[in-house]
Design an enzyme around this catalytic site. Structure first.
Site, PDB file in Angstrom:
ATOM      1  N   ARG A 178       0.847  -1.201   0.000  1.00 57.32           N
ATOM      2  CA  ARG A 178       0.000   0.000   0.000  1.00 57.32           C
ATOM      3  C   ARG A 178       0.883   1.253   0.000  1.00 57.32           C
ATOM      4  O   ARG A 178       0.542   2.266  -0.618  1.00 57.32           O
ATOM      5  CB  ARG A 178      -0.944   0.005   1.205  1.00 57.32           C
ATOM      6  CG  ARG A 178      -1.758   1.280   1.261  1.00 57.32           C
ATOM      7  CD  ARG A 178      -2.925   1.316   2.242  1.00 57.32           C
ATOM      8  NE  ARG A 178      -2.886   0.414   3.345  1.00 57.32           N
ATOM      9  CZ  ARG A 178      -2.116   0.575   4.442  1.00 57.32           C
ATOM     10  NH1 ARG A 178      -1.323   1.624   4.555  1.00 57.32           N
ATOM     11  NH2 ARG A 178      -2.169  -0.305   5.413  1.00 57.32           N
ATOM     12  N   TYR A 194     -16.020  15.658 -16.222  1.00 52.55           N
ATOM     13  CA  TYR A 194     -16.481  14.264 -16.258  1.00 52.55           C
ATOM     14  C   TYR A 194     -17.607  14.076 -15.219  1.00 52.55           C
ATOM     15  O   TYR A 194     -17.502  14.584 -14.089  1.00 52.55           O
ATOM     16  CB  TYR A 194     -15.292  13.336 -15.977  1.00 52.55           C
ATOM     17  CG  TYR A 194     -15.690  11.923 -15.668  1.00 52.55           C
ATOM     18  CD1 TYR A 194     -16.512  11.194 -16.532  1.00 52.55           C
ATOM     19  CD2 TYR A 194     -15.270  11.299 -14.485  1.00 52.55           C
ATOM     20  CE1 TYR A 194     -16.889   9.901 -16.233  1.00 52.55           C
ATOM     21  CE2 TYR A 194     -15.641   9.997 -14.187  1.00 52.55           C
ATOM     22  CZ  TYR A 194     -16.466   9.306 -15.064  1.00 52.55           C
ATOM     23  OH  TYR A 194     -16.851   8.032 -14.758  1.00 52.55           O
ATOM     24  N   ASP A 254      -6.979  18.631 -14.985  1.00 50.65           N
ATOM     25  CA  ASP A 254      -7.220  17.253 -15.402  1.00 50.65           C
ATOM     26  C   ASP A 254      -6.809  17.161 -16.879  1.00 50.65           C
ATOM     27  O   ASP A 254      -7.464  17.726 -17.759  1.00 50.65           O
ATOM     28  CB  ASP A 254      -8.705  16.917 -15.208  1.00 50.65           C
ATOM     29  CG  ASP A 254      -8.995  15.451 -15.504  1.00 50.65           C
ATOM     30  OD1 ASP A 254      -8.289  14.864 -16.349  1.00 50.65           O
ATOM     31  OD2 ASP A 254      -9.941  14.902 -14.913  1.00 50.65           O
ATOM     32  N   LYS A 313      -7.229   5.858 -19.364  1.00 53.61           N
ATOM     33  CA  LYS A 313      -7.491   6.328 -20.726  1.00 53.61           C
ATOM     34  C   LYS A 313      -6.228   6.243 -21.589  1.00 53.61           C
ATOM     35  O   LYS A 313      -5.682   5.180 -21.763  1.00 53.61           O
ATOM     36  CB  LYS A 313      -8.082   7.740 -20.653  1.00 53.61           C
ATOM     37  CG  LYS A 313      -9.227   7.881 -19.635  1.00 53.61           C
ATOM     38  CD  LYS A 313     -10.375   6.954 -19.971  1.00 53.61           C
ATOM     39  CE  LYS A 313     -11.618   7.106 -19.131  1.00 53.61           C
ATOM     40  NZ  LYS A 313     -11.543   6.807 -17.710  1.00 53.61           N
TER      41      LYS A 313
END
Ligand code: P1T
Length: 416
Positions: free
Chosen positions: A82, A134, A206, A231
């Protein structure tokens, strides 16, 4: 070839890396070497060094949750996945280099990266956000974080409007998507970050739609470049992830502590997939942009199309800004079909090669209906106020042969 503008951002100069004393567990990336070559070379070689132990040219997938320690607290820099993982470290080094940043943190998804940034700010902060983002980002801000911060959604394409809003609202953060999803509106990053800096506000851009290949927000003044790695960065529609790149080492340290404390870590296998996908980023982005330009020009002439939005078209309202700050125009196209939602549905069912699916940026072409799919969580009234209407169709143009894509669209138009 995609027209190359903003060439000053093409080749990176090694930033003056000031090593800061960070929390022991926070790794400082190897920045100096990472910025030397052209981006097409960096996608392949930064984080892509052969394995030291075996010479394997491809990096190992460290599919492990933990690491054996010599004695308590004595280890090789890795304690628990983690916190850190060597495959993920390679990916972060590569991505930092692509955005010409000192630091990168990758996360389990684009939205979880956004969530960490929300936690970076003190509760009660004011945030100005672009009015077209988005749908998942809109949902995150207006549902999960609406009790923690105060959001104001404005059209950021006009810097004067941004300036007015900044004076009135005194934001701690300006959140930009440029180009926006799905209306492809473009904000002048340099102009808005200058306004933000004067007001001592941070700016997040972004950069998902452009990828670092076509746009580098940090060079244009932003504090954080954010990506949905799902993406273009990964490019093969087989992994989900998010990434944040920044130069401020203190901010990096805080975000790393948040990622480690909250826990949305990227899995070693998915990090490996993105590292592999990144190697072809340059050729993929060129191919996406080349195809998208041809498809956009075809759509613009089509009698059944009301309007096409593509940053590379002269008809795009912010085409000049696109030319100034982007190195190419990307693979996303939005268009408005003449007629009602029924016609849109018929068209969407009529395509055969374009896959009807959410997401974008993979090698295969996708088509979707934002009002019903990716932006369904934006209330209809809000959607309509910004022009996200029911006849709006979004294309993620892939890298297939462009003639096949046009023939597919043409046969679908005939069904309408
Ligand atoms: O899906 P995820 O990796 O969590 O990324 C969220 C996200 C953030 N920013 C932008 C600009 C995005 O487009 C996305 C995700 N977008 C889609 C899934 C979509 O189809 O538009």
């Amino acid at each position: 070839m995609t027209k190359k503008v903003a060439t000053k951002t093409k080749k990176a100069k090694t930033p003056a890396t000031k090593t800061v004393k960070a929390v022991k567990a926070v790794k400082e990336p190897k920045t100096a070497k990472s910025h030397m070559h052209d981006i097409a070379t960096r996608t392949i070689h930064v984080g892509g060094e052969p394995d030291k132990e075996t010479g394997a040219i491809m990096p190992p997938i460290y599919q492990t949750s933990t690491y054996v320690q010599e004695s308590p607290g004595v280890h090789k820099g890795y304690e628990y996945t983690r916190s850190h993982n060597p495959t993920r470290t390679r990916l972060e080094e590569c991505l930092a280099s692509l955005e010409q940043a000192k630091h990168c943190i990758v996360t389990a998804s684009g939205l979880s990266a956004e969530m960490l940034i929300m936690h970076l700010l003190p509760a009660g902060s004011n945030i100005i956000c672009g009015d077209d983002v988005y749908g998942g980002t809109y949902r995150l801000f207006t549902t999960v974080f609406q009790n923690m911060h105060n959001f104001k959604f404005i059209d950021t394409t006009n810097p004067k409007e941004v300036e007015k809003a900044v004076k009135a609202f005194k934001p701690a953060l300006i959140w930009l998507e440029t180009p926006t999803n799905p209306l492809l509106k473009i904000t002048d990053i340099q102009a808005v970050t200058a306004i933000a800096k004067k007001a001592k506000a941070l700016t997040v851009v972004d950069n998902t739609f452009m990828s670092p290949y076509f746009q580098n927000p940090l060079i244009l003044g932003a504090d954080i470049a954010l990506h949905s790695m799902t993406k273009y960065l990964n490019g093969h529609s087989d992994a989900v992830g998010g990434a944040m790149m920044m130069n401020d080492s203190e901010m990096y340290r805080k975000l790393w502590v948040l990622q480690n404390s909250i826990g949305p870590c990227h899995s070693p296998f998915d990090s490996w997939l993105v590292l592999r996908g990144l190697k072809t980023l340059a050729v993929r982005m060129e191919a996406h942009a080349k195809n998208a330009m041809v498809v956009a020009e075809y759509l613009e002439k089509h009698p059944k199309v009301e309007r096409v939005v593509y940053p590379g078209l002269k008809s795009h309202p912010q085409h000049a800004i696109a030319q100034k700050q982007m190195l190419g125009y990307g693979g996303m196209i939005t268009f408005f079909l003449k007629g009602d939602i029924k016609k849109s549905m018929t068209f969407l069912k009529g395509v055969k090669l374009f896959a009807l699916a959410e997401s974008l940026g993979g090698v295969e072409s996708l088509i979707e209906h934002p009002a019903i799919m990716t932006h369904a969580s934006v209330p209809k009234k809000v959607r309509e106020s910004i022009g996200l209407t029911d006849n709006l169709i979004r294309l993620s143009v892939g890298i297939e042969h462009v003639q096949d894509l046009i023939e597919d669209l043409e046969q679908a138009f005939k069904t309408v």
